[in-house]
Design a protein around this motif. Structure first.
Motif, PDB file in Angstrom:
ATOM      1  N   ALA A   1       0.861  -1.191   0.051  1.00  0.00           N
ATOM      2  CA  ALA A   1      -0.060   0.124  -0.040  1.00  0.00           C
ATOM      3  C   ALA A   1       0.864   1.161  -0.002  1.00  0.00           C
ATOM      4  CB  ALA A   1      -0.880   0.067   1.159  1.00  0.00           C
ATOM      5  N   SER A   2       1.985   1.200  -0.496  1.00  0.00           N
ATOM      6  CA  SER A   2       2.942   2.498  -0.665  1.00  0.00           C
ATOM      7  C   SER A   2       3.568   2.620  -2.139  1.00  0.00           C
ATOM      8  CB  SER A   2       4.017   2.285   0.411  1.00  0.00           C
ATOM      9  OG  SER A   2       4.954   3.082   0.060  1.00  0.00           O
ATOM     10  N   SER A   3       3.296   3.582  -2.796  1.00  0.00           N
ATOM     11  CA  SER A   3       3.969   3.707  -4.144  1.00  0.00           C
ATOM     12  C   SER A   3       5.345   3.815  -3.865  1.00  0.00           C
ATOM     13  CB  SER A   3       3.373   4.933  -4.739  1.00  0.00           C
ATOM     14  OG  SER A   3       2.251   5.194  -5.007  1.00  0.00           O
ATOM     15  N   ALA A   4       5.605   4.729  -2.805  1.00  0.00           N
ATOM     16  CA  ALA A   4       7.209   4.946  -2.718  1.00  0.00           C
ATOM     17  C   ALA A   4       7.685   3.472  -2.390  1.00  0.00           C
ATOM     18  CB  ALA A   4       7.398   6.099  -1.736  1.00  0.00           C
TER      19      ALA A   4
ATOM     20  N   THR B   1      -0.495  14.022  -2.685  1.00  0.00           N
ATOM     21  CA  THR B   1      -0.421  12.974  -1.706  1.00  0.00           C
ATOM     22  C   THR B   1       0.704  12.184  -1.762  1.00  0.00           C
ATOM     23  OG1 THR B   1      -2.839  12.998  -1.985  1.00  0.00           O
ATOM     24  CG2 THR B   1      -1.965  11.156  -0.450  1.00  0.00           C
ATOM     25  N   ALA B   2       1.398  12.076  -0.307  1.00  0.00           N
ATOM     26  CA  ALA B   2       2.606  11.417  -0.563  1.00  0.00           C
ATOM     27  C   ALA B   2       2.219   9.723  -0.754  1.00  0.00           C
ATOM     28  CB  ALA B   2       3.020  11.037   0.926  1.00  0.00           C
ATOM     29  N   GLY B   3       3.067   9.078  -1.297  1.00  0.00           N
ATOM     30  CA  GLY B   3       3.083   7.511  -1.510  1.00  0.00           C
ATOM     31  C   GLY B   3       3.398   6.633  -0.428  1.00  0.00           C
ATOM     32  N   VAL B   4       2.729   6.847   0.674  1.00  0.00           N
ATOM     33  CA  VAL B   4       2.794   6.048   1.946  1.00  0.00           C
ATOM     34  C   VAL B   4       1.414   5.487   2.263  1.00  0.00           C
ATOM     35  CG1 VAL B   4       4.905   7.130   2.580  1.00  0.00           C
ATOM     36  CG2 VAL B   4       2.871   8.061   3.653  1.00  0.00           C
ATOM     37  N   PRO B   5       1.478   4.462   3.102  1.00  0.00           N
ATOM     38  CA  PRO B   5       0.169   4.045   3.213  1.00  0.00           C
ATOM     39  C   PRO B   5      -0.786   5.018   4.237  1.00  0.00           C
ATOM     40  CG  PRO B   5       1.590   2.272   3.918  1.00  0.00           C
ATOM     41  CD  PRO B   5       2.487   3.548   3.359  1.00  0.00           C
ATOM     42  N   ALA B   6      -2.104   4.914   3.866  1.00  0.00           N
ATOM     43  CA  ALA B   6      -3.031   5.741   4.505  1.00  0.00           C
ATOM     44  C   ALA B   6      -2.784   7.125   4.292  1.00  0.00           C
ATOM     45  CB  ALA B   6      -3.207   5.528   5.899  1.00  0.00           C
ATOM     46  N   ALA B   7      -2.242   7.646   3.217  1.00  0.00           N
ATOM     47  CA  ALA B   7      -1.727   9.014   3.012  1.00  0.00           C
ATOM     48  C   ALA B   7      -3.039   9.879   2.573  1.00  0.00           C
ATOM     49  CB  ALA B   7      -0.519   9.296   2.172  1.00  0.00           C
TER      50      ALA B   7
ATOM     51  N   LEU C   1      -8.903  -1.018   0.569  1.00  0.00           N
ATOM     52  CA  LEU C   1      -9.060   0.196  -0.473  1.00  0.00           C
ATOM     53  C   LEU C   1      -7.598   0.631  -0.755  1.00  0.00           C
ATOM     54  CD1 LEU C   1     -12.470   1.532   0.246  1.00  0.00           C
ATOM     55  CD2 LEU C   1     -11.958  -0.009  -1.464  1.00  0.00           C
ATOM     56  N   ASP C   2      -6.880   0.807   0.349  1.00  0.00           N
ATOM     57  CA  ASP C   2      -5.457   1.566  -0.214  1.00  0.00           C
ATOM     58  C   ASP C   2      -4.733   0.805  -0.737  1.00  0.00           C
ATOM     59  OD1 ASP C   2      -3.475   3.200   0.242  1.00  0.00           O
ATOM     60  OD2 ASP C   2      -3.038   3.113   2.252  1.00  0.00           O
ATOM     61  N   MET C   3      -4.606  -0.702  -0.665  1.00  0.00           N
ATOM     62  CA  MET C   3      -3.972  -1.656  -1.594  1.00  0.00           C
ATOM     63  C   MET C   3      -4.499  -1.494  -2.718  1.00  0.00           C
ATOM     64  SD  MET C   3      -4.334  -4.649   1.538  1.00  0.00           S
ATOM     65  CE  MET C   3      -3.287  -6.126   0.742  1.00  0.00           C
ATOM     66  N   CYS C   4      -5.712  -1.303  -3.157  1.00  0.00           N
ATOM     67  CA  CYS C   4      -6.293  -1.400  -4.495  1.00  0.00           C
ATOM     68  C   CYS C   4      -5.945  -0.122  -5.077  1.00  0.00           C
ATOM     69  CB  CYS C   4      -7.832  -1.515  -4.287  1.00  0.00           C
ATOM     70  SG  CYS C   4      -8.355  -3.109  -3.731  1.00  0.00           S
ATOM     71  N   ARG C   5      -5.989   1.086  -4.400  1.00  0.00           N
ATOM     72  CA  ARG C   5      -5.540   2.283  -5.225  1.00  0.00           C
ATOM     73  C   ARG C   5      -4.201   2.360  -5.475  1.00  0.00           C
ATOM     74  NH1 ARG C   5      -7.187   4.350   0.243  1.00  0.00           N
ATOM     75  NH2 ARG C   5      -5.703   5.537   1.329  1.00  0.00           N
ATOM     76  N   THR C   6      -3.439   1.956  -4.270  1.00  0.00           N
ATOM     77  CA  THR C   6      -2.004   2.069  -4.849  1.00  0.00           C
ATOM     78  C   THR C   6      -1.434   1.207  -5.839  1.00  0.00           C
ATOM     79  OG1 THR C   6      -1.765   2.067  -2.318  1.00  0.00           O
ATOM     80  CG2 THR C   6       0.316   1.694  -3.670  1.00  0.00           C
ATOM     81  N   THR C   7      -2.155  -0.003  -6.180  1.00  0.00           N
ATOM     82  CA  THR C   7      -1.914  -0.643  -7.300  1.00  0.00           C
ATOM     83  C   THR C   7      -2.296   0.211  -8.647  1.00  0.00           C
ATOM     84  OG1 THR C   7      -2.708  -2.782  -5.940  1.00  0.00           O
ATOM     85  CG2 THR C   7      -2.389  -2.912  -8.498  1.00  0.00           C
ATOM     86  N   VAL C   8      -3.438   0.840  -8.662  1.00  0.00           N
ATOM     87  CA  VAL C   8      -3.664   1.721  -9.890  1.00  0.00           C
ATOM     88  C   VAL C   8      -2.691   2.787  -9.780  1.00  0.00           C
ATOM     89  CG1 VAL C   8      -5.630   3.032 -10.324  1.00  0.00           C
ATOM     90  CG2 VAL C   8      -6.364   1.081  -9.167  1.00  0.00           C
ATOM     91  N   ASN C   9      -2.671   3.400  -8.630  1.00  0.00           N
ATOM     92  CA  ASN C   9      -1.289   4.432  -8.950  1.00  0.00           C
ATOM     93  C   ASN C   9      -0.163   3.983  -9.561  1.00  0.00           C
ATOM     94  OD1 ASN C   9      -2.912   5.940  -7.372  1.00  0.00           O
ATOM     95  ND2 ASN C   9      -1.853   5.758  -5.449  1.00  0.00           N
ATOM     96  N   VAL C  10       0.575   2.791  -9.143  1.00  0.00           N
ATOM     97  CA  VAL C  10       1.522   2.320  -9.702  1.00  0.00           C
ATOM     98  C   VAL C  10       1.375   1.891 -11.242  1.00  0.00           C
ATOM     99  CG1 VAL C  10       3.283   0.529  -9.684  1.00  0.00           C
ATOM    100  CG2 VAL C  10       2.640   1.529  -7.867  1.00  0.00           C
TER     101      VAL C  10
HETATM  102  N1  ASP Z   1      -0.952   4.505  -0.187  1.00  0.00           N
HETATM  103  C1  ASP Z   1      -0.924   5.291  -1.491  1.00  0.00           C
HETATM  104  C2  ASP Z   1       0.044   5.362  -2.196  1.00  0.00           C
HETATM  105  O1  ASP Z   1       1.131   5.023  -1.650  1.00  0.00           O
HETATM  106  C3  ASP Z   1      -1.497   6.718  -1.094  1.00  0.00           C
HETATM  107  C4  ASP Z   1      -2.836   6.807  -0.586  1.00  0.00           C
HETATM  108  O2  ASP Z   1      -3.913   7.086  -1.342  1.00  0.00           O
HETATM  109  O3  ASP Z   1      -2.956   6.630   0.752  1.00  0.00           O
HETATM  110  O4  ASP Z   1       0.242   5.486  -3.468  1.00  0.00           O
END
Ligand code: ASP
Length: 397
Positions: free
Chosen positions: A261-264, A338-344, A373-382
């Protein structure tokens, strides 16, 4: 699924089922459940201000103006287009399904109380700029603080003294510590979320959980459309690439994004699949992916738009079409910031709903489903970062 998310879901289930089994007697345990849920939430909220401010100051201070020319311009355009489409899908779905409408507000965090937000557009714009940022912070007015952070970041970027560099280091330290703090507090989430679910069911019955489940479905569906419809179309049209082969090549990065759950934290794997799996030109790919890991967050922007509108629906705050457009705009920008960390996303959502008069504690309703949902949205981010890298980067000869 990753351990913490399983535990959080389990906490949610145990809390809800326990309260349902106890029936009317459930409220007698309020002395235990309410402090547990509220303290967990306050721990999280206490990190919101320093986390959001330090992230934004750094993002602005470290923007490379030169990077916005040429390739940077294409990246920026693609980021804005893909993010806007993502937010558009999410907002359309949440407005269609309306998962938050018709809920008994008394069962919501902070008793469902709403402070009437100013309706005067001119005054609203003036109020974005605080005359005293500390007073705004003490009053919990987040958006003016974020505007202040942008200005501070711009000034920091232009100040080339040893002391200013040290200040930037300190701000980075604040960010690192707060991000770590969020991770620490999140280990308490199973109990905190369980207690919150318990209180919700004790006050409103099992039906209290239905809106949140519907919200999660809407968010997941919108994320799915972005991944399985929008990205393949973009790949076909703009990169003349077979989407199936693309997704097969980037699978390891998507798996790590889902798990962490972290893009970073996924960045090293993202770079590797761009190089080995997609065989992209290294310089461009590296640039796109490094910037993208924090700036191109399609899934996050989508989620923030859906969550903001859902919470406004819950609290009975009717947004005009213009205000919904503002939510779209803010979500697109927030996705970039938004930072690429969990729950950001949580602090960002708390800040934006606050601007509509909804108490920031309202984000409590999301916490139970947020991790999954964070796991899912981070997957979409990456995936979005890699799509842009594929379009801009081109394959090696
Ligand atoms: N967890 C997301 C990420 O690292 C950021 C977030 O939406 O909380 O990409």
């Amino acid at each position: 699924m990753e351990r913490l998310s399983l535990r959080i879901l389990l906490g949610l289930l145990v809390g809800a089922v326990l309260a349902a089994l106890l029936g009317p007697a459930a409220i007698e345990w309020r002395w235990l459940a309410e402090p547990l849920g509220t303290i967990f939430l306050r721990l999280l909220l206490s990190l919101v201000l320093p986390l959001a401010v330090s992230a934004l100051v750094l993002a602005v201070a470290e923007l490379q103006p030169g990077a916005l020319v040429g390739t940077g311009g294409r990246i920026l355009a693609l980021t804005l287009v893909l993010t806007s489409i993502a937010v558009g899908i999410g907002v359309a779905l949440v407005e269609l399904v309306k998962p938050g409408v018709g809920v008994d507000r008394a069962t919501l965090p902070a008793g469902g109380a709403v402070t009437p937000a100013t309706t005067d557009a001119v005054q609203a714009i003036i109020d974005l700029f605080p005359s005293n940022p500390f007073k705004a912070a003490a009053d919990g007015n987040m958006v003016p603080i974020l505007v202040f952070a942008v200005v501070a970041g711009l000034a920091l970027r232009r100040t080339d003294t040893a002391a200013a560099h040290r200040l930037a280091e300190v701000v980075r330290g604040v960010f690192d510590v707060c991000a770590q703090g969020v991770q620490m507090v999140m280990t308490l989430a199973p109990v905190g979320v369980g207690a919150t679910a318990y209180m919700a069911v004790a006050k409103g019955g099992l039906t209290a959980l239905v809106p949140v489940a519907n919200f999660a479905l809407v968010a997941a569906l919108a994320l799915g459309i972005q991944t399985f419809v929008v990205y393949p179309i973009a790949l076909r049209l703009l990169a003349r690439t077979d989407p199936v082969a693309f997704f097969r090549a980037v699978r390891p990065a998507l798996a790590v994004a889902f798990a962490t759950a972290s893009s970073a934290a996924t960045l090293p794997t993202t770079l590797r699949v761009a190089d080995e799996g997609l065989r992209l030109q290294p310089e461009t790919a590296r640039f796109v992916l490094t910037v993208g890991a924090s700036a191109n967050q399609n899934g996050t922007a989508l989620y923030e738009g859906v969550a903001i509108l859902f919470i406004c629906q819950l609290y009975g705050v009717d947004l005009s079409l213009g205000q919904q457009a503002v939510v779209v705009g803010v979500s697109v920008l927030a996705g970039i910031g938004t930072a690429g960390v969990p729950a950001a996303s949580i602090p960002v959502i708390a800040a934006v709903v606050g601007a509509f008069g909804v108490p920031p504690e309202a984000v409590a309703v999301l916490v139970g489903v947020d991790r999954v949902l964070d796991m899912c949205r981070t997957t979409v981010n990456v995936a979005g970062d890699l799509v842009i890298a594929r379009i801009v980067g081109g394959e090696r000869a």
